[in-house]
Design a protein around this motif. Sequence first.
Motif, PDB file in Angstrom:
ATOM      1  N   ALA A  89       0.839  -1.199   0.000  1.00 36.94           N
ATOM      2  CA  ALA A  89       0.000   0.000   0.000  1.00 36.94           C
ATOM      3  C   ALA A  89       0.875   1.250   0.000  1.00 36.94           C
ATOM      4  N   ARG A  90       1.940   1.251   0.804  1.00 39.24           N
ATOM      5  CA  ARG A  90       2.849   2.400   0.847  1.00 39.24           C
ATOM      6  C   ARG A  90       3.490   2.637  -0.511  1.00 39.24           C
ATOM      7  N   LYS A  91       3.957   1.561  -1.134  1.00 35.05           N
ATOM      8  CA  LYS A  91       4.580   1.691  -2.458  1.00 35.05           C
ATOM      9  C   LYS A  91       3.591   2.228  -3.481  1.00 35.05           C
ATOM     10  N   ASN A  92       2.359   1.756  -3.435  1.00 39.12           N
ATOM     11  CA  ASN A  92       1.332   2.257  -4.349  1.00 39.12           C
ATOM     12  C   ASN A  92       1.101   3.750  -4.151  1.00 39.12           C
ATOM     13  N   LEU A  93       1.066   4.188  -2.903  1.00 36.32           N
ATOM     14  CA  LEU A  93       0.840   5.604  -2.620  1.00 36.32           C
ATOM     15  C   LEU A  93       2.034   6.466  -3.020  1.00 36.32           C
ATOM     16  N   VAL A  94       3.237   5.950  -2.821  1.00 35.89           N
ATOM     17  CA  VAL A  94       4.435   6.688  -3.256  1.00 35.89           C
ATOM     18  C   VAL A  94       4.415   6.843  -4.775  1.00 35.89           C
ATOM     19  N   ALA A  95       4.048   5.780  -5.482  1.00 39.22           N
ATOM     20  CA  ALA A  95       3.967   5.847  -6.946  1.00 39.22           C
ATOM     21  C   ALA A  95       2.897   6.842  -7.375  1.00 39.22           C
ATOM     22  N   ARG A  96       1.762   6.837  -6.694  1.00 41.03           N
ATOM     23  CA  ARG A  96       0.681   7.774  -7.034  1.00 41.03           C
ATOM     24  C   ARG A  96       1.118   9.213  -6.791  1.00 41.03           C
ATOM     25  N   ARG A  97       1.813   9.430  -5.686  1.00 38.37           N
ATOM     26  CA  ARG A  97       2.309  10.784  -5.388  1.00 38.37           C
ATOM     27  C   ARG A  97       3.271  11.255  -6.471  1.00 38.37           C
ATOM     28  N   ALA A  98       4.175  10.388  -6.890  1.00 38.26           N
ATOM     29  CA  ALA A  98       5.129  10.734  -7.947  1.00 38.26           C
ATOM     30  C   ALA A  98       4.389  11.010  -9.260  1.00 38.26           C
ATOM     31  N   GLU A  99       3.395  10.199  -9.543  1.00 38.84           N
ATOM     32  CA  GLU A  99       2.595  10.373 -10.762  1.00 38.84           C
ATOM     33  C   GLU A  99       1.879  11.719 -10.734  1.00 38.84           C
ATOM     34  N   GLU A 100       1.285  12.067  -9.616  1.00 36.35           N
ATOM     35  CA  GLU A 100       0.575  13.327  -9.515  1.00 36.35           C
ATOM     36  C   GLU A 100       1.516  14.519  -9.557  1.00 36.35           C
ATOM     37  N   ALA A 101       2.741  14.314  -9.131  1.00 32.84           N
ATOM     38  CA  ALA A 101       3.735  15.390  -9.172  1.00 32.84           C
ATOM     39  C   ALA A 101       4.433  15.444 -10.528  1.00 32.84           C
ATOM     40  N   GLY A 102       4.138  14.470 -11.395  1.00 33.77           N
ATOM     41  CA  GLY A 102       4.755  14.430 -12.715  1.00 33.77           C
ATOM     42  C   GLY A 102       6.190  13.950 -12.680  1.00 33.77           C
ATOM     43  N   VAL A 103       6.525  13.151 -11.677  1.00 32.81           N
ATOM     44  CA  VAL A 103       7.879  12.645 -11.487  1.00 32.81           C
ATOM     45  C   VAL A 103       7.880  11.162 -11.823  1.00 32.81           C
ATOM     46  N   ARG A 104       8.914  10.726 -12.510  1.00 31.60           N
ATOM     47  CA  ARG A 104       9.065   9.302 -12.800  1.00 31.60           C
ATOM     48  C   ARG A 104      10.124   8.730 -11.890  1.00 31.60           C
ATOM     49  N   GLU A 105       9.837   7.539 -11.357  1.00 31.02           N
ATOM     50  CA  GLU A 105      10.816   6.899 -10.474  1.00 31.02           C
ATOM     51  C   GLU A 105      11.596   5.868 -11.229  1.00 31.02           C
TER      52      GLU A 105
END
Length: 160
Positions: free
Chosen positions: A144-160
Amino acid sequence: MGEDKYAVGEGYSLVDAHMALLRAFQAQKALLRPYGSSLGLACGQPRVISYLAVHERATQREMASFFGMDPAAVSRMLDALEKGGFVTVEANPGDRRTKRLKLTDAGRALVMPWEERCAEIDEAMLDGFTDEERESFIGYLERARKNLVARRAEEAGVRE
């Protein structure tokens, strides 16, 4: 969703996953925070002590990244811990722009009591869970944490 759950817009957020997680976190915090205070630590500081016990000479940025926190918030915690005599700050020979953090003897003396209290609270929280359920629960939280970190990056327009 079952009939006993509210529909979105009718109190759904009172019974959804984020509220369940928040309520569990608040219940855990209500048991841990007073103990941290009894050790002379303010809110959030015990996690810094635990992190430095494992990652001696970590940087502020490393710690902020691990906890998903703003580096400025970590800096404020570290300033207070340094003033309290629990942490020292030293030069980083590998990067003059950053400092390395180290527990003092006073900080190190808090690690075991804090870890023991956390283990006690974990046992209370997971009472009645099988070993397999405990492992799954922790795995679900990490996913769940990883999913939320990915969503935050997506919303910020950042690729990990």
